[in-house]
Design a protein around this motif. Structure first.
Motif, PDB file in Angstrom:
ATOM      1  N   ALA A 198      10.616   2.692  -0.495  1.00  0.00           N
ATOM      2  CA  ALA A 198       9.769   3.117  -1.618  1.00  0.00           C
ATOM      3  C   ALA A 198      10.562   3.138  -2.914  1.00  0.00           C
ATOM      4  CB  ALA A 198       9.177   4.492  -1.328  1.00  0.00           C
ATOM      5  N   ALA A 212       2.461   2.337  -3.259  1.00  0.00           N
ATOM      6  CA  ALA A 212       1.584   2.506  -2.099  1.00  0.00           C
ATOM      7  C   ALA A 212       0.720   1.262  -1.884  1.00  0.00           C
ATOM      8  CB  ALA A 212       0.708   3.737  -2.288  1.00  0.00           C
ATOM      9  N   ASP A 213       0.199   0.717  -2.982  1.00  0.00           N
ATOM     10  CA  ASP A 213      -0.678  -0.453  -2.885  1.00  0.00           C
ATOM     11  C   ASP A 213       0.069  -1.675  -2.344  1.00  0.00           C
ATOM     12  OD1 ASP A 213      -2.837   0.940  -3.788  1.00  0.00           O
ATOM     13  OD2 ASP A 213      -2.759   0.184  -5.850  1.00  0.00           O
ATOM     14  N   LEU A 251       2.888  -1.759  -0.618  1.00  0.00           N
ATOM     15  CA  LEU A 251       3.310  -1.541   0.768  1.00  0.00           C
ATOM     16  C   LEU A 251       2.159  -1.816   1.738  1.00  0.00           C
ATOM     17  CD1 LEU A 251       5.584   1.638   0.586  1.00  0.00           C
ATOM     18  CD2 LEU A 251       6.237  -0.617   1.437  1.00  0.00           C
ATOM     19  N   GLU A 252       0.973  -1.398   1.348  1.00  0.00           N
ATOM     20  CA  GLU A 252      -0.197  -1.666   2.185  1.00  0.00           C
ATOM     21  C   GLU A 252      -0.483  -3.159   2.246  1.00  0.00           C
ATOM     22  OE1 GLU A 252      -4.941  -0.414   2.519  1.00  0.00           O
ATOM     23  OE2 GLU A 252      -3.671   0.470   0.954  1.00  0.00           O
ATOM     24  N   GLU A 271       1.713  -4.681   4.637  1.00  0.00           N
ATOM     25  CA  GLU A 271       1.598  -3.955   5.911  1.00  0.00           C
ATOM     26  C   GLU A 271       2.906  -3.266   6.308  1.00  0.00           C
ATOM     27  OE1 GLU A 271       0.128  -6.731   8.774  1.00  0.00           O
ATOM     28  OE2 GLU A 271      -1.788  -7.010   7.744  1.00  0.00           O
ATOM     29  N   SER A 286       3.494   0.178   5.047  1.00  0.00           N
ATOM     30  CA  SER A 286       3.363   1.562   4.576  1.00  0.00           C
ATOM     31  C   SER A 286       4.153   2.534   5.450  1.00  0.00           C
ATOM     32  CB  SER A 286       1.883   1.979   4.561  1.00  0.00           C
ATOM     33  OG  SER A 286       1.138   1.163   3.697  1.00  0.00           O
ATOM     34  N   HIS A 287       4.297   2.205   6.730  1.00  0.00           N
ATOM     35  CA  HIS A 287       4.951   3.115   7.671  1.00  0.00           C
ATOM     36  C   HIS A 287       6.478   3.159   7.527  1.00  0.00           C
ATOM     37  CE1 HIS A 287       5.011  -0.870   9.451  1.00  0.00           C
ATOM     38  NE2 HIS A 287       5.955  -0.484  10.292  1.00  0.00           N
ATOM     39  N   ALA A 338       8.068   3.317   4.398  1.00  0.00           N
ATOM     40  CA  ALA A 338       8.355   3.687   3.007  1.00  0.00           C
ATOM     41  C   ALA A 338       9.614   4.529   2.860  1.00  0.00           C
ATOM     42  CB  ALA A 338       7.163   4.427   2.406  1.00  0.00           C
TER      43      ALA A 338
END
Length: 378
Positions: free
Chosen positions: A99, A121-122, A124-125, A128, A130-131, A133
């Motif tokens: 992050a 956040a956007d 990372l999503e 794929e 996000s987990h 970060a």
């Protein structure tokens, strides 16, 4: 001189020399439309990375002009060009979490804390991840690190992203997966991408157009299918895909076809880059275009040879056939029969190919391609 308003990136008569004598980039011209995916493909030392670095601002053009969105950037600092960059070595900060790595380019641009958090956040999503970060780069796999590097290049929403051999450190299966991920992100976001690679399969898979480099100059600029099906010279024919080269002498030229003598054989070809009658030429025909046991009047080129090697590749057989007085030809035959190929080692077989699938090119049997030991950052 101004760039065309329809081009997002434009190289105009760009040259580069490091010693004032030898040009590593020779009169380079390239226009890239907004949202286009263009790949610069070539062997190591051919000049493609130098062109990318001049666009990024890490190298200075000796002559010529470079434009981004109609603005000349020759004298513009790299950080003012608003370009996303992705390199082979990921270039992630090891002491920062994922992050924090993604937030860094946003903080440099003095964005608010809330905006930074939202964009991180956007992105990372989007990739794929996000987990992960709060993990550090060393805790991720190579493929995950490369996706983070891609996310960092996209997080500040640049209109132009430069990629220099970004998948070179990955294994074959992961590289193929990442190729499709990058292609899908490009289609989704509509960004302009200039990509550098020496991997022809990568270029053919991902690109809208490909510029084939050799010795500091573009040999051909075209969509992937045109490069493969209609190479403009011998270098492109031998660099893009597998290719049989047959040296011969032009006997006659008639508009869209020519007669070429190869030993005892008279062959017909599509003239692309040849001289007149009695000039030497190099015929180029792809292994999958050669037909085993040909029939029908549309196959004028027929020769006989002996099967020297048979290699099973699952979906096809690869044959090496020695044609006396001509060459050792590579032939790819689809594995579509339950009885197999029906050919034995040492057997005499007839081969054929259409005139349209045989290109008569400049007579250069081999152009020196730098080996891995000669690899240069050029």
């Amino acid at each position: 001189m101004k760039a065309n308003n329809t081009d997002y990136v434009s190289f105009q008569h760009v040259k580069k020399t490091y010693d004032g004598k030898n040009l590593v980039v020779k009169d380079f011209n390239l226009n890239i439309a907004p949202g286009e995916f263009v790949t610069m493909l070539g062997p190591s030392g051919s000049g493609k990375t130098t062109c990318l670095m001049m666009l990024a601002g890490f190298e200075t053009a000796t002559n010529g002009e470079i434009y981004i969105d109609g603005t000349p950037v020759n004298n513009l600092a790299p950080h003012k060009r608003d370009i996303g960059m992705v390199f082979q070595n990921y270039a992630l900060f090891p002491h920062m979490t994922i992050a924090e790595n993604l937030a860094f380019p946003l903080k440099v641009r003095k964005m608010s804390v809330a905006e930074v958090k939202l964009r991180v956040a956007d992105v990372l999503e989007m990739v794929e991840l996000s987990h992960v970060a709060n993990r550090y780069p060393k805790q991720l796999s190579g493929g995950q690190q490369q996706r983070v590097a891609l996310a960092r290049a996209l997080v500040f929403e640049p209109k132009l992203v430069l990629m220099d051999e970004p998948l070179g450190a990955l294994d074959k299966k992961l590289r193929e997966t990442m190729q499709m991920e990058i292609k899908h992100l490009h289609e989704k976001l509509g960004i302009t991408i200039l990509y550098v690679t020496h991997d022809q399969d990568e270029a053919l898979t991902m690109s809208d157009r490909i510029a084939v480099f050799n010795d500091g100059a573009v040999q051909q600029l075209a969509p992937p299918s045109e490069l493969y099906e209609s190479p403009s010279n011998t270098f492109v024919a031998q660099f893009i895909g597998e290719n049989n080269q047959i040296k011969g002498q032009v006997q006659s030229v008639e508009q869209s076809r020519c007669q070429v003598r190869v030993g005892p054989h008279q062959l017909q070809a599509k003239p692309v880059l040849i001289g007149g009658a009695q000039s030497d030429t190099m015929l180029s025909v792809r292994p999958e275009k050669i037909i085993l046991r040909p029939y029908g009047p549309d196959i004028p080129n027929r020769v006989a040879g002996r099967v020297e090697e048979m290699i099973y590749h699952g979906d096809h057989f690869r044959l090496i056939i020695d044609v006396a007085g001509l060459a050792r030809l590579v032939v790819k035959v689809p594995n579509s029969s339950e009885q197999g190929l029906g050919v034995q080692l040492g057997e005499e077989v007839e081969l054929g190919w259409r005139m349209e699938d045989c290109h008569a090119l400049d007579c250069v049997s081999s152009q020196s391609l730098p080996s891995e030991k000669e690899e240069m950052m050029v």
